[in-house]
Structures are given as structure tokens and as C-alpha cells.
Scaffold this motif. Structure first.
Motif, PDB file in Angstrom:
ATOM      1  N   MET A 168       0.026   1.803  -7.441  1.00  0.00           N
ATOM      2  CA  MET A 168       0.782   2.468  -6.380  1.00  0.00           C
ATOM      3  C   MET A 168       0.212   2.114  -5.001  1.00  0.00           C
ATOM      4  O   MET A 168       0.947   1.873  -4.050  1.00  0.00           O
ATOM      5  N   TRP A 169      -1.125   2.093  -4.919  1.00  0.00           N
ATOM      6  CA  TRP A 169      -1.726   1.739  -3.627  1.00  0.00           C
ATOM      7  C   TRP A 169      -1.340   0.319  -3.228  1.00  0.00           C
ATOM      8  O   TRP A 169      -0.960   0.047  -2.096  1.00  0.00           O
ATOM      9  N   LEU A 181       1.203  -1.303  -3.911  1.00  0.00           N
ATOM     10  CA  LEU A 181       2.611  -1.462  -3.541  1.00  0.00           C
ATOM     11  C   LEU A 181       2.888  -0.982  -2.118  1.00  0.00           C
ATOM     12  O   LEU A 181       3.972  -1.208  -1.592  1.00  0.00           O
ATOM     13  N   SER A 185       2.336   2.129   1.091  1.00  0.00           N
ATOM     14  CA  SER A 185       3.020   3.364   1.467  1.00  0.00           C
ATOM     15  C   SER A 185       2.468   3.896   2.786  1.00  0.00           C
ATOM     16  O   SER A 185       1.333   3.619   3.150  1.00  0.00           O
ATOM     17  N   CYS A 214      -2.261   1.118   4.811  1.00  0.00           N
ATOM     18  CA  CYS A 214      -0.863   1.149   4.359  1.00  0.00           C
ATOM     19  C   CYS A 214      -0.645   0.503   3.009  1.00  0.00           C
ATOM     20  O   CYS A 214       0.451   0.578   2.463  1.00  0.00           O
ATOM     21  N   ASP A 270      10.181   1.896   6.191  1.00  0.00           N
ATOM     22  CA  ASP A 270       9.554   3.181   5.870  1.00  0.00           C
ATOM     23  C   ASP A 270      10.605   4.295   5.782  1.00  0.00           C
ATOM     24  O   ASP A 270      10.503   5.200   4.955  1.00  0.00           O
ATOM     25  N   THR A 295      12.085   4.317   2.459  1.00  0.00           N
ATOM     26  CA  THR A 295      11.265   4.877   1.379  1.00  0.00           C
ATOM     27  C   THR A 295      11.361   6.397   1.334  1.00  0.00           C
ATOM     28  O   THR A 295      10.948   7.010   0.371  1.00  0.00           O
ATOM     29  N   GLU A 344       8.673   8.252  -5.439  1.00  0.00           N
ATOM     30  CA  GLU A 344       8.777   7.641  -4.131  1.00  0.00           C
ATOM     31  C   GLU A 344       8.970   6.131  -4.235  1.00  0.00           C
ATOM     32  O   GLU A 344       8.331   5.460  -5.036  1.00  0.00           O
ATOM     33  N   ARG A 388       8.215   2.574  -2.947  1.00  0.00           N
ATOM     34  CA  ARG A 388       7.029   2.113  -2.203  1.00  0.00           C
ATOM     35  C   ARG A 388       7.420   1.116  -1.118  1.00  0.00           C
ATOM     36  O   ARG A 388       8.350   0.318  -1.253  1.00  0.00           O
TER      37      ARG A 388
END
Lengths: 336, 267
Positions: free
Chosen positions: A183-184, A186, A188, A257, A298, A301, A309, A311
Motif C-alpha cells: 500500500m505504501w 502504491l 497516497s 507520498c 489525489d 483517490t 481507498e 491509491r
């Protein structure tokens, strides 16, 4: 001829882009899980009270919007500068291996569970990874290494960082930490605070400052390295400015990010479409365009989805790659 | 002519230049000078070291020994921009990496004169106009450089170097791969620059052009200066036989001497 109208249009475009940044930033403040009217957002921003709207706007949405603008500007600016330095429209801040090294740092932090002990462990270790890669590039660039050496070194650093990242993920202690890592990576901007800005902001600004004066040198490089030198360009200095500026600003952006692809590659192309191919003339537009692009991504997203969520890196790649293909097909005549 | 010594003081001088690239000695103790207003042709067979000499004068290759001075001041200690204002360079077959307009490309020649944040001033635009006019490329100004023909492109590249408005212009084979019309045009431009006081160093392979348009020739072979002086003293039958290994036909047209390389010498 249309020359005059094009010129007038080009002069107005930076102003339009600047206005676009402001509009997008405000629109971005409007989007979120709680519906606020434009009036409430303005009130929350500027009123002195400490009501719930003020907290939502100032503490939750504002840092996210600012960080998106700054990270986008870093990626766009770096992409344009790097493409100018390498005289290659396919260069991307990713090629010098800084993004992957930042990713490695982040994955390490998650692997050792540092993020649950200390909130800023992930961005700090990511920054450390980016700086380590920057240091290697700095040593090479200051030794008067050729552009080719720098690129190959970047590919080497990138490959090593990706391999180590895969290794760490391979031995992830729990499925949850593996999920965290993926997840990181990808990307966010969710739940970012002013602490993240305080951490990454100065580095991004340092990177921009380093790259601020490179325009003329990059334009001169259109004629090749030797001619550029006979026009008074200090090549070693130019290389250092662009490579370090890119590494520091993109490293900092990625550290807070996550890995966000395609902006550094696509935005300069879009800007070339409007501002021409002179490397100097697309630097500022690419920075502004990158800010707009990332902020728009953003906002996408934040569309509520049942599966969780969306990403940021996924959105930029999804929007970026078709745009890139379209530009490549449209401009292949000009680049031939 | 009485102040020849004084003129030499103001000249571009290379003294005892030795250059080694990749372990091979390319230039061997070459001394060489140009005075303002002089068009000097560098001639010699392929691989003789002509281009390297030009690049050594510009500080683009490290020298093993010797030094280059301008008006008595050493070039090594000069700031890059200061040097760029004094020496303009028209390289051979230079790449153009982005599809810029002719106007933008020629404007790059003004870079040594402006600071990193400065825009071009009226004076700079005037120089660009003059350079476009001198090379008869004004009508191409809105064209994209990468779409030009070889002759047009050569004119534009020369305009870029002329726009620098430096007292010295170093041109590396500016007539290579041009048709006769454009070859003569380029040589006329260079001679015109000489008349206005620019010191011109031009690398040439065309001996007929070298003979007609240069004030002085420097013949280089195997990294050494073999002969230097007026064209008719350098392009002698014996020099051409020894250095170029060709036999030439010499002639005369309206009082001007010309020569045509005719056949290889069998060795």
C-alpha cells in the motif's frame, strides 16, 4: 501565419497555469468524506474560530492539498530538468534510482515494525534511502562522470533497491505488514499532516533552489555538450545541480507520498505541446503542471469506493500512460 | 604592418600544445597564432589533428603541455562565460537535440552575454538579426531546425556562432557535405567576418577553397605543423605529395590561382 497568436497564447499560459493551480487547490479542499460548501471551506480556512469545519479544512485537508501541490511540482520540475540534461524525452526521475531507494527505506521501516513505534519512521527511513542514493550519484557526478555513467549508475541503484525491496517483502513477518508495504509503495496522500510537510518540505524547496538556475544551461545543451561548453556552460556544475536537485526533491516527495510514477515523464511532454521544445521554457510550466496533475489525481483517490481507498500511484499511472501514448503518437513526427 | 608585433600581442596564440587522447599523441608541440581580421585555414589529411587543435584552443580537450593565450592572457584561468564571449565555435555536424525554431537556436549564441535570470535585450536581438542577415537565413527564422536541408542548416549553425559576436570564430569543417553554392557562400561569410576584424580559424578539406579564401594556411600532419604561411607557399606540389599523397592540377582563372587534386600517388 499563426506565429503572433501562438506567441500571445504562450505568454498567457503560465498565468493560466498559475490560476489553474489555485483553482485546483481550492477544489481539492472541497472534496472529502464530509461535504463542506465553498463558503464553509473559506470560513474554515480564514475564520479565527476552532469549530469542526476549521479543523477539517486546516488540519486534514490543507496539509494534504499543500503536500500534493509540492510533491507534484517536484516531480514535474525534476522531470523537465532531467529530460533537458539527458536530452532525452523518455527520462524520468525514476531512472536515477532515488524513488526506488526511498521505497526501500520505507519498506524497511514497515518490516521492523518501526512505524508502529514511531509515527515518522516510514518517511524518515524513506528519506534516508533517497539520500543514500543521492550521495552515490553526487560522488559520481562530482567526479566528472559522463551522462551515460550517471544513467547506468541510476539504473544500477534502481535495480538494487528494487531487488532489496522484493527481498524484504519476501520475508515480510506478517501478511499485514506485507499489505502495508504494498500500500505504501502504491502511493497516497491520505492522512498526511503538517508534520509531513515540515519533514519533506525543506528538502523539496532545497531541490527546487538547486535547479532554479539551470534553464539557460539546459537550453544550450540542445546543441550538445561541447557547444554548450563553448557558450560558457559549466557542465559539471549543471549536472550536479540537476541530479542533486532531482534526487533531493523527488526523494523527499516519495518519502512522504509513496512511489508516484508518470508525472515526471508525462507532464513535461504536455508542456512541450504548449510551450515548445526549448528546455528552459518548460521548467516552470512543468512544475505548475505537475502540481495540477498530482492534485487532480489525489482528488480522484477520494472518490469513495467499496473496495477501499484508490491509491495515488495507481491513478497517476492510469491517467499518465494513455496520455503518454497519445503524445508519443502525436509528436513522433516532430521528434524524428 | 609596422605594428605587427603589437598585433601579435592581441592575437590568439597556442604555444607548444601537446594533446594525448586515450594514450595516443594527437598533437605534438604545436605552436600557432591568429591575429584579428585574419582568416586562417587549418588543413591536413584525415586524422592529422586539425579538429583536436581547434578543440584544444577552445579548452574542450585537456592539454598535456603548452598553453593557449588570448592577448597575452592565459585561457585556462578565464571564467567559462568570459572565454565564451571571446571564442565562438561552429562545430562540425553538431547534433540538435530538440526541434527548436531557427530563431531560438540562433538566440542561444547570446547566452555568454546574459546572466542566468536575464532576458535577451534589444542589443542581443539586434545581433541575432545581424547574424541571420549575414548568413541569409532570415527567411527561415520560424522554421524548425530539424526540418531544414543540409545547406540551410549549415547557414543557421553558422549564424548561431556569429551571433556570439566574439572577436574569434573557430569553425570545424563548415563546408563539409554542402553543395558548391553553399560552400562558396559559407567561405564568403567567413571572409566577410575577417574583413570586419574577426579572427577566423577554419578547418578545411577543400584545398581549392582553402587557397582562394584564406589569408594564411597551416598544414598539419601527424599532429605537427608541417608548413605555415600564405596559401601559395603552403600548397606547394611537394607538400601536397608528401602530406596528402596526391598529385594536383594547378591553374589560373582571371589572375587567381586554383588547384584540383587529380590522382593518388602510387607508393
Amino acid at each position: 501565419m499563426t506565429g503572433v497568436s501562438i506567441k500571445r497564447g504562450r505568454r498567457a499560459l503560465p498565468v493560466l497555469l498559475g490560476a489553474g493551480v489555485l483553482i485546483i487547490a481550492f477544489a481539492s479542499l472541497l472534496v472529502g468524506s464530509t461535504w463542506l460548501t465553498p463558503g464553509e471551506v473559506l470560513g474554515g480556512l480564514f475564520a479565527s474560530g476552532e469549530d469542526i469545519n476549521a479543523i477539517i479544512v486546516r488540519e486534514i485537508r490543507l496539509p494534504r492539498v499543500l503536500l500534493g501541490l509540492m510533491a507534484g511540482a517536484s516531480l514535474g520540475f525534476s522531470g523537465a530538468a532531467l529530460q533537458g540534461l539527458l536530452r532525452n524525452p523518455l527520462a524520468d526521475p525514476g531512472v536515477i534510482g532515488v524513488s526506488a531507494s526511498a521505497g526501500l527505506g520505507a519498506v524497511f521501516a514497515i518490516y521492523f515494525g518501526l512505524s508502529s513505534v514511531f509515527l515518522l519512521a516510514v518517511p524518515l527511513l524513506a528519506m534516508t534511502g533517497a539520500l543514500a542514493a543521492t550521495l552515490v550519484l553526487f560522488v559520481l557526478a562530482s567526479r566528472d562522470a559522463s551522462i551515460l555513467t550517471l544513467i547506468l549508475a541510476g539504473i544500477g541503484i534502481n535495480g538494487l533497491a528494487v531487488a532489496l525491496t522484493s527481498l524484504v517483502m519476501n520475508f515480510a513477518p506478517t501478511p499485514f505488514s506485507l499489505l502495508d508495504m504494498v500500500m505504501w509503495l502504491l502511493g497516497s496522500l491520505a492522512n498526511r499532516s503538517f508534520t509531513d510537510i515540515a519533514l519533506a518540505g525543506p528538502f523539496m524547496i532545497l531541490g527546487w533552489t538547486l535547479m532554479a538556475g539551470v534553464g539557460q544551461g539546459l537550453s544550450a545543451l540542445s546543441l550538445g555538450e561541447e557547444t554548450a561548453q563553448t557558450l560558457g556552460v559549466d557542465l559539471r556544475r549543471l549536472r550536479l545541480q540537476v541530479i542533486l536537485g532531482t534526487a533531493i526533491s523527488v526523494g523527499a516527495a516519495v518519502a512522504v507520498c509513496g512511489t508516484i510514477g508518470f508525472i515526471g515523464l508525462v507532464v513535461p511532454h504536455i508542456m512541450r505541446h504548449f510551450f515548445g521544445h526549448d528546455p528552459r521554457r518548460i521548467l516552470l510550466p512543468s512544475a505548475l503542471g505537475g502540481a495540477v496533475f498530482l492534485s487532480l489525481a489525489d482528488m480522484l483517490t477520494r472518490i469513495p469506493l467499496s473496495g477501499g481507498e484508490l491509491r495515488l500511484g495507481v491513478v497517476t499511472a492510469f491517467v499518465g500512460s494513455p496520455v503518454f501514448l497519445w503524445i508519443v503518437i502525436r509528436t513522433r513526427e516532430a521528434m524524428r | 604592418m609596422s605594428d605587427m608585433a603589437g598585433q601579435k600581442q592581441k592575437g590568439l596564440e597556442a604555444e607548444h600544445l601537446t594533446v594525448e587522447l586515450g594514450g595516443t599523441r594527437i598533437l605534438d608541440d604545436v605552436s600557432f597564432d591568429v591575429v584579428p581580421g585574419e582568416v586562417v585555414g587549418l588543413i591536413g589529411p584525415n586524422g592529422a589533428g586539425k579538429s583536436t587543435l581547434l578543440r584544444a584552443l577552445l579548452g574542450l580537450v585537456p592539454t598535456r603541455a603548452g598553453h593557449v593565450a588570448l592577448g597575452g592572457a592565459s585561457l585556462d584561468t578565464m571564467a567559462p562565460k568570459a572565454r565564451a564571449r571571446l571564442l565562438a565555435y561552429a562545430p562540425q555536424g553538431a547534433p540538435i537535440h530538440w526541434p527548436l525554431t531557427v530563431e531560438r537556436l540562433v538566440e542561444l549564441g547570446r547566452m555568454p552575454h546574459i546572466g542566468p535570470w536575464q532576458k535577451l535585450a534589444a542589443e542581443d536581438f539586434a545581433r541575432v538579426e545581424a547574424a541571420l542577415a549575414a548568413t541569409e537565413t532570415t527567411h527561415l527564422r520560424r522554421r524548425i531546425v530539424t526540418s531544414l536541408s543540409g545547406g540551410e542548416r549549415a547557414g543557421v549553425m553558422l549564424a548561431r556562432a556569429i551571433a556570439v559576436d566574439a572577436p574569434w570564430l573557430l569553425a570545424d569543417e563548415p563546408v563539409a557535405s554542402l553543395d558548391p553554392y553553399h560552400q562558396i557562400e559559407v567561405m564568403e561569410i567567413l571572409r566577410e567576418l575577417g574583413k570586419t576584424g574577426t579572427g577566423v580559424v577554419v578547418v578545411l578539406h577543400d584545398l581549392a577553397l582553402a587557397m582562394r579564401y584564406c589569408d594564411r594556411l597551416v598544414l598539419i600532419d601527424h599532429g605537427k605543423v608541417v608548413a605555415s604561411g600564405p596559401p601559395d607557399k603552403v600548397l606547394t606540389a611537394s607538400n601536397l605529395q608528401e602530406v596528402y599523397r596526391v598529385e594536383v592540377i594547378e591553374g589560373d582563372h582571371q589572375g587567381e590561382a586554383f588547384l584540383i587534386p587529380w590522382q593518388r600517388l602510387k607508393t
